[in-house]
Design a protein around this motif. Structure first.
Motif, PDB file in Angstrom:
ATOM      1  N   TYR A  53      -5.249   4.413   5.073  1.00  0.00           N
ATOM      2  CA  TYR A  53      -4.831   5.597   4.322  1.00  0.00           C
ATOM      3  C   TYR A  53      -4.459   5.202   2.893  1.00  0.00           C
ATOM      4  CZ  TYR A  53      -2.511   9.974   3.162  1.00  0.00           C
ATOM      5  OH  TYR A  53      -2.147  11.151   2.558  1.00  0.00           O
ATOM      6  N   ILE A  54      -3.677   4.143   2.796  1.00  0.00           N
ATOM      7  CA  ILE A  54      -3.261   3.649   1.478  1.00  0.00           C
ATOM      8  C   ILE A  54      -4.475   3.213   0.665  1.00  0.00           C
ATOM      9  CG2 ILE A  54      -2.039   1.741   0.329  1.00  0.00           C
ATOM     10  CD1 ILE A  54       0.078   2.030   2.623  1.00  0.00           C
ATOM     11  N   ARG A  55      -5.412   2.526   1.309  1.00  0.00           N
ATOM     12  CA  ARG A  55      -6.622   2.062   0.620  1.00  0.00           C
ATOM     13  C   ARG A  55      -7.527   3.237   0.226  1.00  0.00           C
ATOM     14  NH1 ARG A  55      -9.977  -1.909   3.927  1.00  0.00           N
ATOM     15  NH2 ARG A  55      -8.272  -3.300   3.405  1.00  0.00           N
ATOM     16  N   CYS A  56      -7.726   4.178   1.140  1.00  0.00           N
ATOM     17  CA  CYS A  56      -8.620   5.308   0.896  1.00  0.00           C
ATOM     18  C   CYS A  56      -8.156   6.159  -0.286  1.00  0.00           C
ATOM     19  CB  CYS A  56      -8.711   6.171   2.151  1.00  0.00           C
ATOM     20  SG  CYS A  56      -9.712   7.662   1.956  1.00  0.00           S
ATOM     21  N   LEU A 105      -2.210  -7.996  15.780  1.00  0.00           N
ATOM     22  CA  LEU A 105      -1.098  -7.358  15.062  1.00  0.00           C
ATOM     23  C   LEU A 105      -0.674  -8.203  13.864  1.00  0.00           C
ATOM     24  CD1 LEU A 105       1.113  -5.980  17.959  1.00  0.00           C
ATOM     25  CD2 LEU A 105       0.176  -4.658  16.057  1.00  0.00           C
ATOM     26  N   SER A 106      -0.598  -9.500  14.057  1.00  0.00           N
ATOM     27  CA  SER A 106      -0.208 -10.391  12.968  1.00  0.00           C
ATOM     28  C   SER A 106      -1.226 -10.350  11.832  1.00  0.00           C
ATOM     29  CB  SER A 106      -0.050 -11.822  13.484  1.00  0.00           C
ATOM     30  OG  SER A 106       0.381 -12.670  12.458  1.00  0.00           O
ATOM     31  N   GLU A 110      -0.704  -8.942   7.878  1.00  0.00           N
ATOM     32  CA  GLU A 110      -0.977  -9.740   6.679  1.00  0.00           C
ATOM     33  C   GLU A 110      -1.538  -8.890   5.550  1.00  0.00           C
ATOM     34  OE1 GLU A 110      -0.459 -12.970   5.772  1.00  0.00           O
ATOM     35  OE2 GLU A 110       0.682 -13.193   7.626  1.00  0.00           O
ATOM     36  N   GLY A 111      -2.306  -7.882   5.902  1.00  0.00           N
ATOM     37  CA  GLY A 111      -2.950  -7.066   4.888  1.00  0.00           C
ATOM     38  C   GLY A 111      -2.183  -5.820   4.481  1.00  0.00           C
ATOM     39  N   LEU A 112      -0.981  -5.649   4.971  1.00  0.00           N
ATOM     40  CA  LEU A 112      -0.209  -4.457   4.620  1.00  0.00           C
ATOM     41  C   LEU A 112       0.386  -4.587   3.223  1.00  0.00           C
ATOM     42  CD1 LEU A 112       1.705  -3.799   7.969  1.00  0.00           C
ATOM     43  CD2 LEU A 112      -0.333  -2.618   7.108  1.00  0.00           C
ATOM     44  N   PRO A 113       0.313  -3.532   2.429  1.00  0.00           N
ATOM     45  CA  PRO A 113       0.858  -3.583   1.069  1.00  0.00           C
ATOM     46  C   PRO A 113       2.337  -3.209   1.007  1.00  0.00           C
ATOM     47  CG  PRO A 113      -0.321  -1.546   1.370  1.00  0.00           C
ATOM     48  CD  PRO A 113      -0.462  -2.321   2.659  1.00  0.00           C
TER      49      PRO A 113
END
Length: 158
Positions: A53-56, A105-106, A110-113
């Motif tokens: 969602y954040i990326r889109c 999950l890990s 890692e890719g969460l902003p």
């Protein structure tokens, strides 16, 4: 979360103090199917939704943004945090039946902003109390459990 034979179901809800913004339900697969695995699938779905969602929408979160996630499976939260922070560093970890859920999950985290804060919430708070009595995180957890139960009765499971 609901578990039956070789599949389970999950549900999640994103809400504010006064409204539900998004919700989701789905099927969890794998063996052995336990609540741990079904809850893990739900967390993966939630975190991937937020990430995409954040990326889109090309959202640029503040550097210090913290998002709090609640889960009623404390064992899952402890294992997820231990693996993600690498407090677990043993080959025996990979022999556990649900290691793939924790590893995924890990990787997603890692890719969460944003910084993810995960907290335990008591489950099934609607069984002994009116819905308005529990805390908001407990209410959202009740709604998520209802989504999981609805998924179990409405989805096609071959």
């Amino acid at each position: 979360m609901v578990v039956e034979d070789d599949y389970g179901s999950f549900g999640w809800v994103i809400g504010t103090k006064h409204e539900i913004m998004w919700d989701c339900e789905g099927t969890a697969r794998g063996y052995p199917m336990q609540s741990y695995r079904a809850e893990g699938y739900g967390r993966m779905s939630l975190l991937l939704f937020l990430k995409h969602y954040i990326r889109c929408y090309n959202i640029k979160p503040a550097d210090e943004l913290r998002v709090t996630s609640y889960c009623d499976n404390s064992s899952l939260l402890k294992a997820e945090e231990a693996f993600h922070t690498r407090d677990v560093d043993s080959s025996s970890w990979y022999l556990k039946p649900d290691h793939n859920v924790i590893m995924t999950l890990s990787e997603v985290r890692e890719g969460l902003p944003f910084q993810l804060i995960s907290q335990h919430v008591k489950s099934h708070q609607d069984e002994k109390r009116d819905f308005d009595d529990p805390t908001r995180p407990e209410q959202l957890n009740v709604l998520a459990d209802h989504r999981a139960a609805a998924s179990k009765t409405t989805e096609f499971h071959p």
